[in-house]
Design a protein around this motif. Structure first.
Motif, PDB file in Angstrom:
ATOM      1  N   GLU A  60      32.331  34.632  46.629  1.00 45.18           N
ATOM      2  CA  GLU A  60      32.812  33.489  45.858  1.00 45.18           C
ATOM      3  C   GLU A  60      34.039  33.879  45.055  1.00 45.18           C
ATOM      4  O   GLU A  60      34.276  35.056  44.774  1.00 45.18           O
ATOM      5  CB  GLU A  60      31.717  33.007  44.889  1.00 45.18           C
ATOM      6  CG  GLU A  60      30.460  32.481  45.567  1.00 45.18           C
ATOM      7  CD  GLU A  60      30.620  31.071  46.097  1.00 45.18           C
ATOM      8  OE1 GLU A  60      31.629  30.426  45.739  1.00 45.18           O
ATOM      9  OE2 GLU A  60      29.751  30.622  46.866  1.00 45.18           O
ATOM     10  N   GLU A  61      34.826  32.858  44.678  1.00 43.18           N
ATOM     11  CA  GLU A  61      35.960  33.100  43.792  1.00 43.18           C
ATOM     12  C   GLU A  61      35.449  33.654  42.468  1.00 43.18           C
ATOM     13  O   GLU A  61      34.458  33.178  41.927  1.00 43.18           O
ATOM     14  CB  GLU A  61      36.703  31.787  43.548  1.00 43.18           C
ATOM     15  CG  GLU A  61      37.953  31.948  42.703  1.00 43.18           C
ATOM     16  CD  GLU A  61      38.590  30.610  42.383  1.00 43.18           C
ATOM     17  OE1 GLU A  61      39.574  30.589  41.623  1.00 43.18           O
ATOM     18  OE2 GLU A  61      38.098  29.577  42.885  1.00 43.18           O
ATOM     19  N   LYS A  62      36.126  34.663  41.954  1.00 44.36           N
ATOM     20  CA  LYS A  62      35.604  35.365  40.783  1.00 44.36           C
ATOM     21  C   LYS A  62      35.562  34.492  39.534  1.00 44.36           C
ATOM     22  O   LYS A  62      34.635  34.545  38.752  1.00 44.36           O
ATOM     23  CB  LYS A  62      36.443  36.621  40.506  1.00 44.36           C
ATOM     24  CG  LYS A  62      36.171  37.742  41.490  1.00 44.36           C
ATOM     25  CD  LYS A  62      36.932  39.002  41.095  1.00 44.36           C
ATOM     26  CE  LYS A  62      36.602  40.158  42.027  1.00 44.36           C
ATOM     27  NZ  LYS A  62      37.331  41.390  41.667  1.00 44.36           N
TER      28      LYS A  62
END
Length: 571
Positions: free
Chosen positions: A136-138
């Motif tokens: 996932e996007e951080k």
């Protein structure tokens, strides 16, 4: 989930750190566990008083054992408060539990995952990132959050590794003194950051800490709870290590005073509780907890009591202690009287008269009986009760909030009778509050038109998701600590067994969705650090109940008000 390498640790900067693995299972296989049952293992002075603290008036403690409700509870409680345990580090190095059962295979995987989340600053461990989820996007999950690190810190303390906790406390303390501005408006001097991140400059080969005080948060709200968690963790560190030198440092003493000065300042409010905005705590977005949320009030109470134990009685410290004692008396009376709800009190509210004036008014906040939600009548058992979510003029938020009620038990904001009633409620409403994954952050979910108005159509907080009735595994450690303190460890054991059936298989999600917590949250991060740490802390507390003393304070008899209302235990 794949097996991780216990000897290598990769943190957010991409650096590789070696993990100390000198203690192995083989080292303690030859221990004669039967001898450990003959007498308690030697503990330091602080640990000996694991569940006993000083009186607000006398500021000196005397050991007390809690009487259980019946013989079976008394036996269970004695087993978990007095029993000796292995005088070694807990966790993946412990081959079996204190009762002789094999350690669950999840424990080793959890320790490995926790170590993978460790963050280093200039060669020293300073915290754990929120999640190690590369799928996932951080966003901000690659930062060290103050509230998120607490269960990680407790796990390290219980495992005999205090260095990372000490470094974290000192680094966040230094960030507290920064000048903090949001849109040209300066925050109070004592505000603690919500999170921080290690920034590596490859050109200069230099690392710096970048703090977030709310300027990057959802809704741009500064955290109220960070400062309270910092004080609570400082006391846990002192309790666990028996070393008061850190807390005695002038910088730490000043940090405590700055945090509490923001809360103890006099103003227009007529209540001893803290007025807060939505999004100021674990529920960090709009969820209708504005006003006087139970989570903040319970943490405030606990931080005040911890500060009493940490502050020196010098010039500035003595003045702060006097303010704390005065506030604690008022706060405990207010919370125990007006936030407490059981069947008798619910019926009283149902029959309230309105528009009452003068000091003799029973309905002091002018709550309209028609505002009582229908669900509360079916939810309230005959024996049981809880602290409701919020009380303010013409408003009572009857929702159950897990963190606030567990902290109320651990801090002794709840009287012994109220603590027992909270446990009775959890047992009576197991499906609603625990279901298939412990533990509901709040109950029930808000939906339909109310959801539109209260959350502002927040797509992440749809019904039975995230903060709107979602199930959060991190709350397992709080539930376990509360269960042990009240002599009801069987509740914690049952909850842990429920979690063990799925947590590892689902790769340690941040939260679960659904009325029973059946589904992995639609936007939940995997390898969520506090889900991992919460499980480890719960397991280690059951293995060695003396650990509960880090986060537990006994009731102060001087602070107990005369209860003017019938409570569930008299039904």
């Amino acid at each position: 989930m794949s097996t991780f390498n216990l000897n290598v640790d990769v943190h957010q900067n991409g650096d590789v750190k070696n993990v100390d693995s000198s203690s192995t299972v083989d080292d303690i296989d030859d221990i004669d566990f039967s001898k450990l049952l003959e007498k308690p293992r030697p503990l330091n002075i602080e640990r000996l008083r694991s569940l006993d603290e000083r009186s607000l008036t006398e500021l000196s403690g005397s050991p007390q054992l809690r009487n259980a409700d019946n013989a079976s509870r008394a036996h269970d409680h004695a087993e978990y408060v007095i029993s000796p345990s292995v005088g070694r580090r807990s966790g993946f190095n412990t081959p079996r539990s204190m009762h002789g059962f094999e350690s669950h295979p999840m424990v080793g995987e959890a320790w490995d995952a926790l170590r993978r989340s460790m963050v280093y600053f200039r060669g020293q461990p300073v915290g754990t990132i929120a999640a190690v989820d590369s799928s996932e996007e951080k966003l901000n999950y690659d930062q060290v959050f103050v509230r998120d690190f607490v269960p990680s810190a407790l796990a390290f303390l219980m495992n005999g590794e205090p260095e990372i906790v000490k470094n974290f406390l000192l680094k966040t303390l230094r960030l507290q003194s920064w000048e903090k501005k949001i849109d040209r408006f300066q925050l109070g001097e004592g505000v603690m950051p919500a999170s921080f991140k290690v920034f590596h400059d490859p050109v200069r080969n230099h690392e710096t800490l970048i703090a977030d005080f709310g300027e990057s948060a959802i809704g741009r709200v500064a955290p109220v709870d960070s400062g309270f968690w910092w004080i609570i963790l400082l006391r846990a560190y002192t309790k666990s290590t028996g070393d008061s030198s850190l807390a005695d440092m002038p910088e730490c003493q000043k940090g405590i005073r700055l945090i509490l000065s923001l809360c103890l300042s006099e103003g227009f409010d007529t209540f001893p509780t803290l007025l807060c905005a939505d999004g100021c705590c674990m529920i960090d977005r709009r969820m209708g907890v504005y006003g006087y949320p139970i989570e903040i009030q319970a943490l405030f109470f606990m931080a005040l009591r911890c500060a009493l134990l940490l502050l020196k009685h010098d010039g500035e410290g003595k003045e702060m202690v006097e303010q704390i004692v005065k506030r604690l008396h008022a706060l405990s009376y207010h919370m125990r009287s007006y936030f407490w709800l059981d069947l008798k009190q619910l019926n009283d509210i149902y029959r309230y008269k309105t528009e009452e004036y003068s000091h003799t008014a029973v309905n002091k906040f002018n709550v309209i009986p028609d505002s009582l939600p229908e669900w509360i009548f079916d939810f309230m058992p005959s024996h049981g009760g809880f602290f409701i979510g919020n009380v303010s003029p013409a408003r009572m938020d009857f929702r159950w909030f897990a963190l606030g009620n567990c902290i109320a038990i651990l801090s002794s904001l709840a009287t012994p009778e109220q603590a027992t009633a909270i446990m009775d409620l959890i047992e009576s409403r197991w499906e609603e509050l625990v279901g298939e994954m412990p533990l509901k952050v709040c109950y029930p979910a808000i939906e339909n038109h109310e959801w539109t108005i209260v959350t502002g159509c927040d797509p992440k907080n749809t019904r039975w998701s995230y903060h709107n009735g979602g199930s959060w595994p991190v709350l397992l450690w709080l539930l376990t600590a509360a269960c042990i303190k009240t002599g009801r460890p069987q509740i914690a054991r049952r909850a842990i067994e429920v979690a063990e059936a799925r947590l590892h298989k689902d790769h340690w999600p941040e939260y679960y969705d659904g009325k029973l917590g059946r589904y992995v949250g639609k936007q939940a991060r995997k390898c969520q650090t506090w889900s991992i740490a919460g499980y480890l802390v719960a397991k280690m507390m059951l293995e060695d109940p003396s650990h509960v003393g880090m986060v537990s304070l006994e009731e102060d008899k001087q602070m107990k008000p005369v209860m003017r209302r019938s409570n569930s235990w008299t039904c």
